[in-house]
Design an enzyme around this catalytic site. Structure first.
Site, PDB file in Angstrom:
ATOM      1  N   HIS A 292      72.007-140.579-130.967  1.00  0.00           N
ATOM      2  CA  HIS A 292      71.506-139.981-129.727  1.00  0.00           C
ATOM      3  C   HIS A 292      72.604-139.595-128.746  1.00  0.00           C
ATOM      4  CE1 HIS A 292      67.115-140.465-130.097  1.00  0.00           C
ATOM      5  NE2 HIS A 292      67.405-141.507-130.831  1.00  0.00           N
ATOM      6  N   LYS A 483      66.676-136.107-113.778  1.00  0.00           N
ATOM      7  CA  LYS A 483      67.131-136.792-114.991  1.00  0.00           C
ATOM      8  C   LYS A 483      68.040-137.926-114.555  1.00  0.00           C
ATOM      9  CE  LYS A 483      68.634-132.863-116.532  1.00  0.00           C
ATOM     10  NZ  LYS A 483      68.142-132.826-117.895  1.00  0.00           N
ATOM     11  N   ARG A 484      68.475-138.754-115.491  1.00  0.00           N
ATOM     12  CA  ARG A 484      69.395-139.832-115.137  1.00  0.00           C
ATOM     13  C   ARG A 484      70.649-139.253-114.487  1.00  0.00           C
ATOM     14  NH1 ARG A 484      67.965-141.356-120.931  1.00  0.00           N
ATOM     15  NH2 ARG A 484      69.500-139.735-121.208  1.00  0.00           N
ATOM     16  N   LYS A 489      75.755-134.745-116.819  1.00  0.00           N
ATOM     17  CA  LYS A 489      74.572-133.955-116.489  1.00  0.00           C
ATOM     18  C   LYS A 489      74.800-133.065-115.268  1.00  0.00           C
ATOM     19  CE  LYS A 489      71.431-137.328-118.581  1.00  0.00           C
ATOM     20  NZ  LYS A 489      70.778-136.506-119.612  1.00  0.00           N
ATOM     21  N   THR A 591      64.746-133.842-123.305  1.00  0.00           N
ATOM     22  CA  THR A 591      63.311-133.572-123.475  1.00  0.00           C
ATOM     23  C   THR A 591      62.703-133.065-122.175  1.00  0.00           C
ATOM     24  OG1 THR A 591      62.824-135.914-123.043  1.00  0.00           O
ATOM     25  CG2 THR A 591      62.946-135.209-125.357  1.00  0.00           C
ATOM     26  N   LYS A 595      59.673-130.216-121.339  1.00  0.00           N
ATOM     27  CA  LYS A 595      58.505-130.454-120.479  1.00  0.00           C
ATOM     28  C   LYS A 595      58.372-129.353-119.431  1.00  0.00           C
ATOM     29  CE  LYS A 595      59.247-135.381-121.196  1.00  0.00           C
ATOM     30  NZ  LYS A 595      59.878-136.596-120.637  1.00  0.00           N
TER      31      LYS A 595
END
Length: 758
Positions: A292, A483-484, A489, A591, A595
């Site tokens: 992952h 998101k985290r 990111k 993911t 969504k």
């Protein structure tokens, strides 16, 4: 003459009078009534059998009844006045004691309790290897029903709770050290009491290794118990496990359950008395491994010293696996010591460690990534030595999301509209959304899709005003980045662009500006200093922007506190623009991007993770793609990334950085964000400045398209129509067929019937 009251009756009257200040003297009769009610209905006693303790408990309950109203109002006041999961702009952790009120959805199964062993030593005897002098922790299973969608099937999710046995360290108690016995018991039960929350960062703590082994050991024992109890296998003990891989498939979800490999070997050899070769063939045929992450700091490497102390038998098995593995590599590549070093399960440099990803690869029959680009990076870069030897072992399985939760449940307006146009079967076959392509130019459908989005925006705006006291412009672009919080990111790049927009409005307040509501949400791992500092910068910028009268409703910035699934279900359906802006080659899949796509948001993003496949499905021209590709990042690494070049080249970027450095957003602490600036200039692995110009330019394209609502909505429809691939139904079916070797089958389970004796 009136009979004198008994002493006990007088005491009760005194007590009741003393409570007058609590309940009011006029309520004494009600207090007596409540006292008798609790005595009868709470304690199930009457005056003939009630004890003084029962009277005390009945009185305590009625007093609590009268406290409850004030108690609740007090807590409501604290809740409304006290700052939440964010305090003064900083993330502050608070324990989530989610089981404090029990869990009505689970069923304890104490009859299936299992022992899990730690510590001890390994003894070699004529009867085989024995793991002795261990400490035992009991694993108690809790089952949760997992219902299928409209198919009468209910599967089981089994979780485990750690409990010390009754005689745990009883010898301490026997010699008078009661405190130590209790402390040791608590240490044992801590295994399932707390979860390490760090995300994408490996923290090598003893408790974490205990947790990983505890779940693995309990689950494997349970699997083997059920396997041996099956009426279809184990009729002959000599061949009992021959069909184990045909009946059991275990997917290692990242490296956290990697200890399942040596644990199954231990059970098969030490308990079931199989030889090494047979045990290894069964083990390798049973396990498959999903990777992952490619971030090196996230890959687990456990110190050998931990294994020596906690799991000495497993260390011996891992050493044997490694020796046989290296013998094979040596035969294929004689005298290539560097390759042996790279591929070893045991890392010898510095502190000796076990590479858990290598253990998973060697001990599994299949390895997969979770997006096409991620799986290719795994094969070509991260695990290239292994894929060179066994290329067929490596696969891709792109992630998916469930349309039942992420459309039907969270966005009923859109779900109903789609069902009216193409029928309701798309919920079980998301590929049917492709039928929407025929409606891209249908004016009525365009209007209806836009109306659903606007309704969702109005609902979210109401929630934001209630929770944060900020009134947002429902005609603005709802620009969402949830998101985290992590450097890769790049929430930081988003924040820098917010400041650019802020500066543009301040420079020319009368100029038309496409209004935006920027919503950022997520949690930082508790020990992740840089991520927490990024949150503080975002909240500081928000404070400045939202309170500047020159900005008005053109720009608002909201950081969502305690971002979680229930909040995501409200945010995602209302989103216009989804930010998926990780540095190319760092996000495994994502993911959230799926969504948002399914719920009618357009994506601004890099060609990273599942964004690549989203662009393939919808067309790159129907997304806002920007920035470097994976090969560009690699070339920049070779050339050398110099952040100062971009800083000097881009005036708006330079102005933003200088504002932060000057303390503009932290006037009371001018140097507050110096660590962020130092990182950006000197050790930014994720190259924020390198992609910034392209990001800003692409945001201008967003503004231009948003000013044409019809064209914007047409592209929204194209994205929804192209999102069918990203259903979890497809992903699970691919795992089943390509890795587990099973075909989906409709079980003929009868529908429930109240008259049936089940």
């Amino acid at each position: 003459m009136a009979k004198r009251n008994s002493a006990s009756e007088r005491r009760k009257q005194i007590t009741i009078r003393g409570l007058g200040g609590l309940v009011g003297l006029e309520n004494v009769a009600g207090l007596k009534l409540g006292f008798n009610r609790h005595l009868h209905f709470t304690l199930v006693k009457d005056r003939n059998v009630a004890t003084m303790k029962d009277y005390y408990l009945a009185l305590a309950h009625i007093v609590r009844d009268h406290l409850v109203g004030r108690w609740i109002r007090t807590q409501q006041y604290y809740y409304n006045k006290d700052p939440k999961k964010i305090q003064n702009g900083w993330q502050v952790e608070e324990a989530d004691d989610w089981l404090r009120h029990g869990n009505p959805w689970e069923k304890a199964r104490p009859e299936y309790v299992l022992p899990v062993y730690f510590y001890g030593r390994v003894l070699h005897t004529k009867d085989g290897v024995k793991w002795i002098e261990t400490e035992v922790v009991l694993a108690i299973p809790y089952d949760t029903a997992v219902p299928g969608y409209l198919n009468n099937t209910v599967n089981t999710m089994r979780l485990w709770s750690a409990k010390a046995p009754n005689d745990f360290h009883l010898h301490h108690f026997n010699v008078g050290d009661y405190i130590q016995a209790v402390l040791d018991r608590n240490l044992a039960e801590n295994i399932s009491r707390v979860l390490y929350p760090n995300d994408n960062f490996f923290e090598g703590k003893e408790l974490r290794l205990k947790q990983e082994y505890f779940v693995v050991a309990a689950s494997l024992q349970d699997i083997i118990r059920r396997y041996k109890a099956s009426k279809f296998v184990c009729k002959d003990p000599r061949t009992c496990f021959d069909s184990f891989p045909d009946k059991v498939a275990i997917q290692l979800n990242d490296t956290h359950p990697a200890l399942a490999i040596p644990e199954l070997m231990r059970i098969l050899m030490d308990i079931e008395k199989l030889g090494w070769d047979q045990a290894w063939n069964i083990t390798k045929s049973t396990f498959a491994y999903t990777n992952h992450t490619i971030l090196p700091e996230a890959l687990e490497r456990w110190p050998v010293a931990f294994f020596e102390k906690l799991l000495p038998r497993h260390l011996a098995i891992i050493y044997e696996i490694n020796q046989r593995h290296l013998d094979k590599i040596r035969s294929l590549y004689p005298r290539d010591d560097q390759r042996l070093r790279r591929m070893s399960l045991v890392e010898e440099e510095g502190e000796k460690k076990i590479n858990m990803a290598h253990l998973c690869i060697v001990g599994s029959h299949t390895v997969n990534g979770v997006a096409k680009i991620h799986s290719q990076i795994i094969k070509d870069q991260i695990f290239r030595d292994f894929s060179d030897i066994e290329p067929a072992k490596f696969q891709n399985k792109t992630n998916g999301i469930t349309p039942r939760r992420w459309l039907l449940l969270c966005n009923p307006g859109l779900a109903t509209l789609l069902a009216e146009k193409i029928g309701g079967d798309y919920i079980k076959d998301l590929n049917q959304l492709q039928k929407l392509h025929a409606l891209v130019n249908n004016d009525e459908f365009i209007h209806d899709v836009a109306s659903v989005k606007q309704e969702n925006k109005v609902k979210l705006a109401s929630l934001l005003e209630k929770e944060y006291g900020i009134k947002v412009n429902v005609s603005s672009i709802f620009d969402v980045h949830v998101k985290r919080i992590h450097e890769y990111k790049r929430q930081l790049m988003n924040c820098l662009y917010v400041i650019v927009m802020y500066n543009r409005i301040r420079k020319d307040p009368n100029k038309y500006f496409v209004p935006r509501t920027v919503i950022i949400g997520g949690k930082a791992a508790p020990g992740y200093h840089m991520a927490k500092l990024i949150i503080k910068l975002i909240t500081s910028v928000a404070q400045k922007v939202n309170n500047d009268p020159n900005i008005g409703n053109k720009l608002k910035v909201i950081f969502l506190e305690n971002y979680r699934v229930s909040l995501a279900e409200k945010v995602i359906p209302a989103t216009d623009l989804s930010q998926q802006i990780s540095t190319a080659g760092t996000e495994a899949s994502g993911t959230g991007n799926m969504k948002f796509m399914l719920n009618g948001a357009l994506t601004i993003g890099t060609m990273d993770g599942a964004n690549v496949e989203m662009a393939e499905e919808a067309g790159e021209n129907n997304m806002f793609i920007f920035g470097m590709r994976v090969q560009d990042v690699a070339e920049l690494d070779k050339k050398g990334y110099n952040a100062s070049q971009y800083y000097e080249k881009l005036p708006e970027l330079k102005a933003v950085v200088n504002q932060i450095a000057s303390g503009y957003f932290s006037p009371n602490q001018p140097q507050l964000f110096s660590d962020i600036l130092n990182m950006l200039f000197h050790h930014d692995r994720f190259k924020v400045f390198a992609d910034f110009e392209s990001y800003v330019h692409t945001q201008e394209k967003v503004n231009q398209l948003y000013q044409n609502p019809r064209e914007w909505t047409k592209i929204v429809i194209k994205n929804i129509a192209s999102s069918g691939k990203f259903s979890s139904d497809r992903a699970i079916a691919e795992y089943a067929r390509d890795i587990w070797g099973v075909e989906p089958k409709a079980l003929q389970i009868p529908a429930p019937n109240d008259s049936q004796d089940i």
